[in-house]
Write a protein that holds these residues in place. Structure first.
Motif, mmCIF file in Angstrom:
data_model
loop_
_atom_site.group_PDB
_atom_site.id
_atom_site.type_symbol
_atom_site.label_atom_id
_atom_site.label_comp_id
_atom_site.label_asym_id
_atom_site.label_seq_id
_atom_site.Cartn_x
_atom_site.Cartn_y
_atom_site.Cartn_z
ATOM 1 N N VAL A 1 1.003 -1.346 0.057
ATOM 2 C CA VAL A 1 0.071 -0.104 -0.062
ATOM 3 C C VAL A 1 0.862 1.382 -0.041
ATOM 4 N N GLY A 2 1.944 1.338 0.690
ATOM 5 C CA GLY A 2 3.006 2.538 0.825
ATOM 6 C C GLY A 2 3.370 2.783 -0.602
ATOM 7 N N ALA A 3 3.962 1.716 -1.256
ATOM 8 C CA ALA A 3 4.653 1.759 -2.625
ATOM 9 C C ALA A 3 3.327 2.365 -3.801
ATOM 10 N N VAL A 4 2.226 1.752 -3.527
ATOM 11 C CA VAL A 4 1.223 2.192 -4.365
ATOM 12 C C VAL A 4 0.758 3.719 -4.453
ATOM 13 N N ARG A 5 0.682 4.227 -2.932
ATOM 14 C CA ARG A 5 0.348 5.369 -2.641
ATOM 15 C C ARG A 5 1.665 6.731 -3.044
ATOM 16 N N ILE A 6 3.060 6.073 -3.109
ATOM 17 C CA ILE A 6 4.031 6.874 -3.452
ATOM 18 C C ILE A 6 3.702 7.302 -5.046
ATOM 19 N N LEU A 7 3.205 6.189 -5.736
ATOM 20 C CA LEU A 7 2.969 6.300 -7.226
ATOM 21 C C LEU A 7 1.730 7.115 -7.345
ATOM 22 N N GLY A 8 0.867 7.348 -6.429
ATOM 23 C CA GLY A 8 -0.477 8.000 -6.540
ATOM 24 C C GLY A 8 -1.479 7.452 -7.457
ATOM 25 N N ILE A 9 -1.438 5.891 -7.384
ATOM 26 C CA ILE A 9 -2.290 5.009 -8.050
ATOM 27 C C ILE A 9 -3.514 4.809 -6.977
ATOM 28 N N PRO A 10 -4.961 4.684 -7.389
ATOM 29 C CA PRO A 10 -5.912 4.316 -6.687
ATOM 30 C C PRO A 10 -5.890 2.848 -6.541
ATOM 31 N N CYS A 11 -6.189 2.283 -5.159
ATOM 32 C CA CYS A 11 -6.038 0.738 -5.121
ATOM 33 C C CYS A 11 -7.252 0.372 -4.299
ATOM 34 N N GLY A 12 -7.493 -0.959 -4.350
ATOM 35 C CA GLY A 12 -8.222 -1.776 -3.240
ATOM 36 C C GLY A 12 -7.912 -3.127 -2.941
ATOM 37 N N LEU A 13 -8.669 -3.716 -2.141
ATOM 38 C CA LEU A 13 -8.224 -5.171 -1.828
ATOM 39 C C LEU A 13 -9.071 -6.291 -2.171
ATOM 40 N N VAL A 14 -8.530 -7.412 -2.478
ATOM 41 C CA VAL A 14 -9.204 -8.604 -2.549
ATOM 42 C C VAL A 14 -8.487 -9.304 -1.136
ATOM 43 N N VAL A 15 -9.312 -9.921 -0.205
ATOM 44 C CA VAL A 15 -8.959 -10.717 1.033
ATOM 45 C C VAL A 15 -9.087 -12.200 0.309
ATOM 46 N N ASN A 16 -8.073 -13.219 0.031
ATOM 47 C CA ASN A 16 -8.262 -14.383 -0.212
ATOM 48 C C ASN A 16 -8.040 -15.408 1.106
ATOM 49 N N ARG A 17 -8.507 -16.250 1.213
ATOM 50 C CA ARG A 17 -8.953 -17.208 2.105
ATOM 51 C C ARG A 17 -9.406 -16.595 3.516
ATOM 52 N N SER A 18 -10.464 -15.592 3.216
ATOM 53 C CA SER A 18 -10.835 -14.547 4.068
ATOM 54 C C SER A 18 -11.400 -15.175 5.004
ATOM 55 N N ASP A 19 -11.916 -16.474 5.389
ATOM 56 C CA ASP A 19 -12.360 -16.905 6.711
ATOM 57 C C ASP A 19 -11.276 -17.865 7.443
ATOM 58 N N MET A 20 -10.168 -17.381 7.498
ATOM 59 C CA MET A 20 -9.064 -18.118 8.266
ATOM 60 C C MET A 20 -8.168 -16.903 8.878
ATOM 61 N N ASN B 1 -8.429 3.534 5.160
ATOM 62 C CA ASN B 1 -9.433 3.945 4.099
ATOM 63 C C ASN B 1 -9.052 3.214 2.811
ATOM 64 N N VAL B 2 -8.799 1.825 2.947
ATOM 65 C CA VAL B 2 -8.357 1.380 1.565
ATOM 66 C C VAL B 2 -9.718 0.161 1.409
ATOM 67 N N PRO B 3 -10.544 0.363 0.232
ATOM 68 C CA PRO B 3 -11.654 -0.316 0.234
ATOM 69 C C PRO B 3 -11.403 -1.813 0.136
ATOM 70 N N ILE B 4 -12.100 -2.679 0.662
ATOM 71 C CA ILE B 4 -12.075 -4.132 0.564
ATOM 72 C C ILE B 4 -13.132 -4.560 -0.464
ATOM 73 N N LEU B 5 -12.733 -4.875 -1.854
ATOM 74 C CA LEU B 5 -13.707 -5.159 -2.875
ATOM 75 C C LEU B 5 -14.254 -6.534 -3.091
ATOM 76 N N MET B 6 -13.250 -7.635 -2.692
ATOM 77 C CA MET B 6 -13.958 -8.861 -2.682
ATOM 78 C C MET B 6 -13.370 -9.697 -1.761
ATOM 79 N N GLU B 7 -13.982 -10.696 -1.196
ATOM 80 C CA GLU B 7 -13.633 -11.697 -0.246
ATOM 81 C C GLU B 7 -13.758 -13.074 -0.886
#
Length: 278
Positions: A200-219, A232-238
């Protein structure tokens, strides 16, 4: 639109998300596998390859008869890829970044341009889906030039999905720089969270919008969700920890092939990405 799919940690499911998203979107989509050290998207896409090309980097070759050992080439090189030692000049081609500075400053024109093979690029298709990947030569350390060559196949006006390598170093930056959106795939484990923060830090340095996918979300635990809320990073899929998904992956099958109902979820994921990218 260019969507780079990345993560700080390896093994989180980038390729699973990239391949299934590409297949879900269908016509007019490109999938570029930029994980050139260990490309594996082709195992799931099973493309028909039509083109194969060798990629080489320019490196210095010294004509010792012309060289006066002035040392100007060594002074300009920031990567110590060419040095003057005693009565000889030693080029270290593995360290060379192909800037051409040593050739420009040589007063005797004793340095000429040679080549070092970096790897190969293969391009093909699966139906309407265009597919390109690179394979880095075994023992080669410089992957960013090959990644940039893979990205040069990007066609404007369409949808390009990039499967980036793991980590946050130069290969990842080469894969996400200039993208419209970076989709970070993580897992709810201490290692997953630690490397997610770096990504997330690297992406923000580049100024690119980002979101998350949480894999294996129930562990694991809830710290990934807490971090996402704080930053304030949106989780878009689990994606749940499901044996059927693991079995399909081990057989080289797409998630959509064994669980077709996921196609709608990937289409919704793309819709949310387009909204955030605007």
């Amino acid at each position: 639109m260019i969507i780079s799919i990345a993560s700080g940690k390896g093994g989180t499911g980038k390729t699973t998300v990239a391949t299934n998203l590409a297949i879900s979107l269908g016509k007019g989509v490109q999938l570029l596998d930029c994980d050139v050290e260990e490309p594996n998207a082709h195992l799931f896409i099973n493309p028909v390859f039509e083109k194969r090309s060798v990629v080489a980097a320019s490196v210095p070759e010294v004509d010792e008869e012309k060289c006066t050992l002035c040392g100007k080439c060594s002074e300009i090189c920031q990567f110590k890829a060419i040095v003057v030692i005693g009565n000889t000049v030693l080029p270290f081609q593995e360290l060379c970044h192909s800037c051409g500075g040593c050739m420009e400053v040589c007063p005797e024109k004793a340095i000429r341009e040679g080549e070092r093979v970096l790897g190969i690029i293969e391009a093909g298709h699966r139906g309407d889906l265009e597919f390109v990947h690179g394979r880095l030569r075994v023992g080669e350390a410089m992957s960013p030039p090959l990644i940039r060559k893979v990205r040069s196949f990007t066609k404007p006006g369409g949808i390009t999905i990039i499967d980036a390598p793991p980590g946050t170093s130069c290969p990842v930056i080469a894969s996400i720089k200039g993208a419209d959106f970076v989709l970070l795939v993580t897992e709810p484990t201490p290692f997953g969270l630690h490397d997610l923060k770096l990504a997330v830090g690297a992406v923000r340095i580049l100024g690119i919008p980002c979101g998350l996918v949480v894999n294996r979300s129930d562990m694991g635990d809830d710290r990934v969700w807490e971090y996402a809320k704080e930053e304030n990073v949106p989780i878009l899929m689990e994606i749940p920890f499901d044996r059927r998904i693991a079995e399909a992956y081990s057989r080289g099958q797409l998630l959509l092939e064994v669980m077709p109902e996921w196609k709608e979820k990937f289409l919704q994921l793309y819709e949310r990405i387009t909204e955030l990218a605007k």
